[in-house]
Design an enzyme around this catalytic site. Structure first.
Site, PDB file in Angstrom:
ATOM      1  N   PHE A 141      72.748 -10.434  26.014  1.00 35.42           N
ATOM      2  CA  PHE A 141      72.584  -8.905  25.085  1.00 35.42           C
ATOM      3  C   PHE A 141      72.447  -7.707  25.818  1.00 35.42           C
ATOM      4  O   PHE A 141      71.903  -7.573  27.025  1.00 35.42           O
ATOM      5  CB  PHE A 141      71.259  -9.197  24.415  1.00 35.42           C
ATOM      6  CG  PHE A 141      70.791  -8.442  23.355  1.00 35.42           C
ATOM      7  CD1 PHE A 141      71.299  -8.673  21.977  1.00 35.42           C
ATOM      8  CD2 PHE A 141      70.169  -7.336  23.471  1.00 35.42           C
ATOM      9  CE1 PHE A 141      71.052  -7.731  20.945  1.00 35.42           C
ATOM     10  CE2 PHE A 141      69.782  -6.382  22.426  1.00 35.42           C
ATOM     11  CZ  PHE A 141      70.198  -6.745  21.185  1.00 35.42           C
ATOM     12  N   ASP A 213      65.825 -15.201  28.559  1.00 35.73           N
ATOM     13  CA  ASP A 213      65.648 -14.392  26.961  1.00 35.73           C
ATOM     14  C   ASP A 213      65.933 -15.416  26.018  1.00 35.73           C
ATOM     15  O   ASP A 213      66.920 -15.746  25.614  1.00 35.73           O
ATOM     16  CB  ASP A 213      66.595 -13.250  27.034  1.00 35.73           C
ATOM     17  CG  ASP A 213      66.365 -12.240  26.138  1.00 35.73           C
ATOM     18  OD1 ASP A 213      65.530 -12.805  25.018  1.00 35.73           O
ATOM     19  OD2 ASP A 213      66.532 -11.094  26.042  1.00 35.73           O
ATOM     20  N   TYR A 238      60.769 -10.177  16.456  1.00 34.08           N
ATOM     21  CA  TYR A 238      61.313  -9.691  15.073  1.00 34.08           C
ATOM     22  C   TYR A 238      62.492 -10.456  14.297  1.00 34.08           C
ATOM     23  O   TYR A 238      63.059 -10.449  13.284  1.00 34.08           O
ATOM     24  CB  TYR A 238      61.529  -8.240  14.823  1.00 34.08           C
ATOM     25  CG  TYR A 238      62.387  -7.821  15.893  1.00 34.08           C
ATOM     26  CD1 TYR A 238      64.007  -7.998  15.685  1.00 34.08           C
ATOM     27  CD2 TYR A 238      62.063  -7.130  16.853  1.00 34.08           C
ATOM     28  CE1 TYR A 238      64.702  -7.343  16.739  1.00 34.08           C
ATOM     29  CE2 TYR A 238      62.919  -6.547  17.944  1.00 34.08           C
ATOM     30  CZ  TYR A 238      64.526  -6.479  17.788  1.00 34.08           C
ATOM     31  OH  TYR A 238      65.111  -6.140  18.677  1.00 34.08           O
ATOM     32  N   LYS A 239      62.895 -11.670  15.174  1.00 36.64           N
ATOM     33  CA  LYS A 239      64.361 -12.260  14.543  1.00 36.64           C
ATOM     34  C   LYS A 239      63.833 -13.421  13.663  1.00 36.64           C
ATOM     35  O   LYS A 239      63.282 -13.211  12.831  1.00 36.64           O
ATOM     36  CB  LYS A 239      65.015 -12.689  15.747  1.00 36.64           C
ATOM     37  CG  LYS A 239      65.883 -11.318  16.390  1.00 36.64           C
ATOM     38  CD  LYS A 239      66.546 -11.552  17.672  1.00 36.64           C
ATOM     39  CE  LYS A 239      66.953 -10.082  17.980  1.00 36.64           C
ATOM     40  NZ  LYS A 239      67.283  -9.812  19.314  1.00 36.64           N
ATOM     41  N   ARG A 387      78.519 -12.406  11.568  1.00 37.87           N
ATOM     42  CA  ARG A 387      77.498 -13.534  12.202  1.00 37.87           C
ATOM     43  C   ARG A 387      76.604 -13.929  10.721  1.00 37.87           C
ATOM     44  O   ARG A 387      76.387 -12.930   9.893  1.00 37.87           O
ATOM     45  CB  ARG A 387      76.603 -12.913  13.130  1.00 37.87           C
ATOM     46  CG  ARG A 387      77.123 -12.435  14.383  1.00 37.87           C
ATOM     47  CD  ARG A 387      76.253 -12.279  15.476  1.00 37.87           C
ATOM     48  NE  ARG A 387      75.024 -11.247  15.015  1.00 37.87           N
ATOM     49  CZ  ARG A 387      74.059 -11.049  15.918  1.00 37.87           C
ATOM     50  NH1 ARG A 387      73.843 -11.522  16.917  1.00 37.87           N
ATOM     51  NH2 ARG A 387      73.205 -10.202  15.305  1.00 37.87           N
TER      52      ARG A 387
HETATM   53  C1  LIG Z   1      67.283  -8.932  19.965  1.00 42.39           C
HETATM   54  C2  LIG Z   1      67.331  -8.979  21.361  1.00 42.39           C
HETATM   55  C3  LIG Z   1      66.822  -8.042  22.326  1.00 42.39           C
HETATM   56  C4  LIG Z   1      65.949  -7.137  21.790  1.00 42.39           C
HETATM   57  O1  LIG Z   1      65.248  -6.159  22.424  1.00 42.39           O
HETATM   58  P1  LIG Z   1      64.236  -4.969  22.045  1.00 42.39           P
HETATM   59  O2  LIG Z   1      63.875  -4.421  23.440  1.00 42.39           O
HETATM   60  O3  LIG Z   1      63.058  -5.985  21.578  1.00 42.39           O
HETATM   61  O4  LIG Z   1      64.775  -4.221  20.979  1.00 42.39           O
HETATM   62  C5  LIG Z   1      66.758  -8.501  23.719  1.00 42.39           C
HETATM   63  N1  LIG Z   1      67.298  -9.530  24.049  1.00 42.39           N
HETATM   64  C6  LIG Z   1      67.914 -10.468  23.309  1.00 42.39           C
HETATM   65  C7  LIG Z   1      68.815 -11.476  23.997  1.00 42.39           C
HETATM   66  C8  LIG Z   1      68.010 -10.336  22.039  1.00 42.39           C
HETATM   67  O5  LIG Z   1      68.731 -11.058  21.362  1.00 42.39           O
END
Ligand SMILES: *Cc1c(COP(=O)(O)O)cnc(C)c1O
Length: 415
Positions: A141, A213, A238-239, A387
Site C-alpha cells: 500500500f 501491515d 476502518y476496513k 475490487r
Molecule cells: C488502508 C491501509 C492503510 C491506511 O493507512 P491510514 O494511515 O490509516 O490511512 C495502510 N496500510 C495498508 C496496507 C492499508 O490497506
C-alpha cells in the site's frame, strides 16, 4: 467466544445446480448470516468493506450514551470513571482475539495506520542499529512505501523494494544486512496472500525484524500473530473491522519485545506514570508504551462498538463465510460471464486469497460509478482494477448474485 453460525457442509441438503438455487438453499440454513440485518446499509450492496464498512444500527445510540450519559454528566472525570482511559487497551484485547494474540500485546493509541507504522518501523530499526537495509514489498500500500522511505532518510538507512519470491530471495541472500522487512498478508490490489509464518521465519533465520501491515486481513483472515512469532504488526480500524471513517489503527508488540522496543512517538500516555507529570520520559512497562497522547475517544467508542459481532462469530467462521461468498461470486460469474472471469487478477485458489477479488476491466472507475448507481458499492484502483470485497457480516449470497447480474449489465453497456 467463537460460535459456529453455519451448519457443516455435509449436512446441507443439495439444491439445484444453479448458483441461485444454491444461494437460497444455503442462506436458509444460515441462522447468523441469513441477512444483512444489524447494519445500516441503506439498502445497498456493500462490496467495498475492504475500504470502509457500513455502520452498525446501534452506533448512534452508543455515541449518544457516551456524549450525554458520560461526557456531559461527568466531564473530564469520564476518563477515569467511564473506562475511557482504558479503551485503547480494552479494544486492543478484543482485537487480540481476532488476531490470534494473547491479551496485553495490542493497543489502539488513536493514531492512523501511517503514524503507527512510522512508530513501529523506527522501533524496528532501533532494535537493529548496525543493519543498513529496510526491505519493503514492492506492491505495498503506497503509504507503507512513503513511510519506509521517510524512516530510511531519517535514520540513514536504505530502502530496498522486492516483490513476491524476490522478497524472500533477498532475505535469504542479503538478510544479515536487513534491519526490518515490511510486508502485508494480503495484497491490497490483487488480494493475493503472503504466508506470515514462512516470511517471519525467514526474517528470524537472518536476524531481521518482521513488520506486518495487517490492514487488509484484520477481521476477515486468521493471522495467528503469537503462533507465527511475529515481531511487530500494525493494522487499520476502518476496513473489515468497520470502525468508521478514519477509525484509529492498532499496534502489536509481543511480550518478548515489549521491554526492548524504543518507540519514537514517546507521548505522555505512553509514560509509566502519565499523571505524575514528570519532565523525563520513562516508558510504561507493557503494551501501554505504544500509547501516544490523549486518544480520540469518540472514534474509539465507534471502533469498540463495531467489534462485538466480529468477536461473537469468531475469526475462523468469518473467514469461512467470506471465502464462500467469494467462491459463489466466481461461480455466478463463470455461468453468466466467463469472459469476465478470465480477467480475474486474484488467485483462483481460495487458500491463496484474502477477503477480496479483483477483476481487470477497462474503464474501471466508470464501472464503479455505474454499479453505485445500481446500489452496488465496489471500488476501483487505477488503472483498470475493480475490487469486490466479501465482508462476512453484512454481505449475503443473494446480494452477491445481484452484484454479478449488475456487473454483467454494466460491462455489456460499457462496450
Ligand atoms: C488502508 C491501509 C492503510 C491506511 O493507512 P491510514 O494511515 O490509516 O490511512 C495502510 N496500510 C495498508 C496496507 C492499508 O490497506
Amino acid at each position: 467466544m467463537t460460535t459456529q453460525p453455519e451448519s457443516s457442509t455435509s449436512t446441507r441438503p443439495t439444491g439445484g445446480d444453479h448458483p441461485q438455487d444454491k444461494a437460497r438453499c444455503r442462506e436458509g440454513l444460515d441462522p447468523f448470516f441469513s441477512s444483512a440485518h444489524g447494519f445500516a446499509t441503506d439498502g445497498k450492496v456493500h462490496l467495498n468493506g475492504n475500504s470502509l464498512g457500513p455502520p452498525r444500527d446501534g452506533l448512534t445510540g452508543e455515541l449518544e450514551n457516551v456524549v450525554h450519559g458520560q461526557w456531559s454528566a461527568r466531564q473530564v472525570q469520564g476518563w477515569f470513571r467511564d473506562g475511557w482511559l482504558d479503551l485503547p487497551r480494552t479494544i486492543g484485547d478484543k482485537l487480540a482475539a481476532l488476531l490470534g494474540a494473547a491479551p496485553g500485546q495490542i493497543v489502539v493509541a488513536g493514531e492512523t495506520t501511517s503514524t503507527t507504522l512510522f512508530n513501529a518501523l523506527i522501533a524496528a530499526c532501533r532494535l537493529r542499529e548496525d543493519r543498513p537495509v529496510l526491505l519493503v514489498e514492492t506492491s505495498s500500500f503506497p503509504t507503507d512505501l512513503y513511510i519506509a522511505d521517510s524512516v530510511a532518510r531519517l535514520l540513514g538507512r536504505q530502502v530496498v523494494t522486492e516483490s513476491g519470491g524476490g522478497f524472500d530471495l533477498f532475505l535469504q541472500e542479503n538478510g544479515t544486512r536487513v534491519a526490518a522487512a515490511v510486508a502485508a498478508p494480503v495484497d491490497f490490489r490483487t488480494g493475493e496472500r503472503r504466508g506470515i509464518g514462512p516470511t517471519t521465519a525467514l526474517c528470524h533465520a537472518v536476524g531481521s525484524i518482521s513488520v506486518w501491515d495487517l490492514s487488509h486481513a484484520t477481521g476477515v483472515l486468521p493471522v495467528d500473530l503469537d503462533a507465527n512469532d511475529v515481531d511487530l504488526a500494525v493494522g487499520c480500524g476502518y476496513k473489515y473491522l468497520g470502525g468508521g471513517p478514519g477509525a484509529p489503527a492498532f499496534l502489536y508488540v509481543p511480550f518478548r519485545l515489549q521491554q526492548a522496543v524504543d518507540l519514537p512517538l514517546s507521548g505522555w500516555h505512553g509514560h509509566a506514570r502519565p499523571f505524575a507529570m514528570s519532565p523525563t520520559f520513562e516508558p510504561a512497562s507493557g503494551i501501554d508504551r505504544g500509547r501516544t497522547g490523549t486518544p480520540p475517544l469518540l472514534s474509539l467508542v465507534a471502533l469498540n462498538h463495531a467489534l462485538d459481532p466480529l468477536l461473537h462469530v469468531g475469526i475462523h467462521a468469518l473467514h469461512r463465510r467470506s471465502r464462500e461468498l467469494a467462491e459463489f461470486f466466481l461461480e455466478c460469474l463463470e455461468l453468466s460471464r466467463p469472459d469476465l472471469l478470465e480477467q480475474l487478477v486474484s488467485p483462483r485458489d481460495a487458500d491463496r486469497r484474502g477477503g477480496h477479488l479483483a477483476l481487470r476491466i477497462p474503464g474501471a472507475e466508470g464501472v464503479e460509478e455505474a454499479l453505485a448507481e445500481r446500489g452496488v458499492l465496489v471500488d476501483s484502483r487505477p488503472p483498470d482494477l475493480v475490487r469486490f470485497a466479501f465482508a462476512p457480516l453484512y454481505v449475503t449470497r443473494e446480494q452477491v448474485r445481484h452484484a454479478v447480474h449488475h456487473l454483467s449489465d454494466v460491462v455489456k453497456e460499457a462496450r
